[in-house]
Design a protein around this motif. Structure first.
Motif, short mmCIF file in Angstrom:
data_model
loop_
_atom_site.label_atom_id
_atom_site.label_comp_id
_atom_site.label_asym_id
_atom_site.label_seq_id
_atom_site.Cartn_x
_atom_site.Cartn_y
_atom_site.Cartn_z
N SER A 1 0.80 -1.22 0.00
CA SER A 1 0.00 0.00 0.00
C SER A 1 0.84 1.27 0.00
CB SER A 1 -0.97 0.01 1.20
OG SER A 1 -0.27 0.04 2.43
N TRP A 2 2.16 1.15 0.19
CA TRP A 2 3.02 2.31 0.04
C TRP A 2 2.92 2.90 -1.36
CZ3 TRP A 2 6.50 1.72 -3.87
CH2 TRP A 2 6.87 0.43 -4.22
N ARG A 3 2.48 2.09 -2.32
CA ARG A 3 2.37 2.56 -3.70
C ARG A 3 1.31 3.66 -3.87
NH1 ARG A 3 5.10 -0.53 -7.36
NH2 ARG A 3 5.92 -2.51 -6.54
N GLN A 4 0.44 3.84 -2.86
CA GLN A 4 -0.58 4.89 -2.96
C GLN A 4 -0.47 5.90 -1.83
OE1 GLN A 4 -3.56 1.61 -2.68
NE2 GLN A 4 -4.82 3.07 -1.54
N GLN A 5 0.65 5.90 -1.12
CA GLN A 5 0.87 6.88 -0.06
C GLN A 5 1.20 8.25 -0.64
OE1 GLN A 5 2.51 3.74 3.37
NE2 GLN A 5 3.94 5.18 2.45
N PRO A 6 1.16 9.30 0.19
CA PRO A 6 1.51 10.64 -0.29
C PRO A 6 2.88 10.67 -0.97
CG PRO A 6 0.53 10.80 1.87
CD PRO A 6 0.72 9.33 1.60
N GLY A 7 2.96 11.43 -2.04
CA GLY A 7 4.21 11.57 -2.77
C GLY A 7 4.41 10.58 -3.89
N THR A 8 3.49 9.61 -4.04
CA THR A 8 3.59 8.64 -5.13
C THR A 8 2.82 9.14 -6.34
OG1 THR A 8 1.64 7.44 -4.34
CG2 THR A 8 3.78 6.71 -3.50
N PRO A 9 3.08 8.57 -7.54
CA PRO A 9 2.40 9.05 -8.74
C PRO A 9 0.88 8.95 -8.70
CG PRO A 9 4.33 7.77 -9.34
CD PRO A 9 4.16 7.61 -7.86
N VAL A 10 0.33 7.97 -7.98
CA VAL A 10 -1.12 7.79 -7.99
C VAL A 10 -1.82 8.70 -7.00
CG1 VAL A 10 -1.47 6.00 -6.20
CG2 VAL A 10 -2.85 5.97 -8.31
N TYR A 11 -1.06 9.25 -6.05
CA TYR A 11 -1.66 10.09 -5.00
C TYR A 11 -2.23 11.36 -5.64
CZ TYR A 11 -2.00 12.79 -0.68
OH TYR A 11 -2.45 13.55 0.37
N GLY A 12 -3.54 11.57 -5.47
CA GLY A 12 -4.20 12.72 -6.07
C GLY A 12 -4.60 12.53 -7.52
N SER A 13 -4.41 11.32 -8.04
CA SER A 13 -4.74 11.06 -9.44
C SER A 13 -6.24 11.11 -9.68
CB SER A 13 -4.22 9.67 -9.85
OG SER A 13 -4.74 9.28 -11.11
N ARG A 14 -6.62 11.63 -10.84
CA ARG A 14 -8.01 11.58 -11.29
C ARG A 14 -8.13 10.71 -12.54
NH1 ARG A 14 -9.01 17.98 -10.19
NH2 ARG A 14 -10.27 17.78 -8.29
N GLY A 15 -7.13 9.84 -12.74
CA GLY A 15 -7.07 9.03 -13.95
C GLY A 15 -8.02 7.85 -13.93
N ASP A 16 -8.12 7.22 -15.10
CA ASP A 16 -8.94 6.03 -15.23
C ASP A 16 -8.15 4.79 -14.83
OD1 ASP A 16 -7.21 5.59 -17.36
OD2 ASP A 16 -8.74 5.82 -18.91
N VAL A 17 -8.71 3.62 -15.05
CA VAL A 17 -8.06 2.38 -14.61
C VAL A 17 -6.65 2.26 -15.18
CG1 VAL A 17 -8.12 -0.13 -14.85
CG2 VAL A 17 -10.18 1.09 -14.15
N ASP A 18 -6.49 2.49 -16.47
CA ASP A 18 -5.17 2.34 -17.09
C ASP A 18 -4.16 3.32 -16.49
OD1 ASP A 18 -6.13 0.34 -18.71
OD2 ASP A 18 -6.42 1.64 -20.46
N ALA A 19 -4.60 4.55 -16.23
CA ALA A 19 -3.69 5.54 -15.66
C ALA A 19 -3.29 5.17 -14.24
CB ALA A 19 -4.36 6.91 -15.68
N VAL A 20 -4.22 4.63 -13.47
CA VAL A 20 -3.92 4.24 -12.10
C VAL A 20 -2.98 3.03 -12.07
CG1 VAL A 20 -4.94 3.28 -9.99
CG2 VAL A 20 -5.98 5.27 -11.08
N VAL A 21 -3.22 2.06 -12.93
CA VAL A 21 -2.33 0.89 -13.01
C VAL A 21 -0.91 1.36 -13.35
CG1 VAL A 21 -1.78 -1.16 -14.37
CG2 VAL A 21 -4.12 -0.77 -13.60
#
Length: 219
Positions: free
Chosen positions: A183-203
């Motif tokens: 779950s560190w992959r979605q912690q603050p400072g990671t690329p996905v944090y604050g993302s409004r992307g779709d499934v492909d963008a989040v992956v």
């Protein structure tokens, strides 16, 4: 579904608004007492309660309090929850701005793993990188092009699926971001944090994450 929400800030308040509008029975608590939640209760129909009462009979419990406040949650606050209930952790560690230094997290323990240890129950990490206003404004029906996706991490497949189903009902796609150790992959400072992307963008954003926290998010 009976849902308990502990924390009535931006995320907790907007989840209360959306989930009651969808017909769920919501109990909501904060640190200042139910008497301070009258306006939210009148607006939404949610039941204002104490933190000790929020989880009673709940199938889903949302813990959305500052990380530094997690150890102060009432002892046994989850004891009255429904069998097989899921706990959603929306928390983030902000050592400089709010939480102070938490040694175990500084040493590399994922934030939600620390929260899990504090409350004594497995958690599902979700909504932690979501803008609160998006919960109100950006929900879309299934199949809508570019529907926003949220990452969801956790170890219990049944609890994770329950959370993903609830997020879908709110109008968002989900991406299984792995175990709580990932779950560190979605912690603050990671690329996905604050993302409004779709499934492909989040992956893609999850795959590009580094376990090394940026200086902004280190104590």
């Amino acid at each position: 579904m009976k849902i308990g929400i502990i924390g009535a800030g931006n995320i907790g308040g907007n989840l209360t608004r959306r989930l009651t509008a969808l017909g769920h029975e919501v109990s909501v608590a904060n640190s200042r007492g139910p008497q301070t939640l009258t306006a939210l209760a009148e607006e939404t129909g949610a039941k204002p309660v104490t933190a000790s009462e929020a989880a009673k009979d709940a199938q889903v419990v949302v813990v959305t309090v500052p990380l530094k406040a997690v150890p102060d949650l009432p002892a046994g606050f989850l004891d009255g929850a429904a069998e097989g209930f899921a706990v959603i952790d929306t928390g983030n560690y902000y050592p400089q701005q709010r939480d102070g230094r938490i040694a175990a997290i500084e040493d590399g323990l994922p934030e939600s793993r620390w929260t899990e240890q504090q409350i004594g129950h497995p958690v599902i990490k979700a909504f932690n990188g979501t803008y609160a206003q998006d919960i109100l404004d950006r929900g879309r029906s299934q199949g809508t092009p570019d529907r926003q996706a949220l990452p969801v991490a956790g170890d219990d497949p049944a609890a994770k699926q329950a959370v993903r189903d609830l997020i879908d009902e709110l109008g968002f796609d989900t991406v299984d971001s792995g175990s709580l150790d990932e779950s560190w992959r979605q912690q603050p400072g990671t690329p996905v944090y604050g993302s409004r992307g779709d499934v492909d963008a989040v992956v893609k954003a999850l795959s590009e994450a580094s376990p090394e926290r940026t200086a902004e998010f280190r104590a």
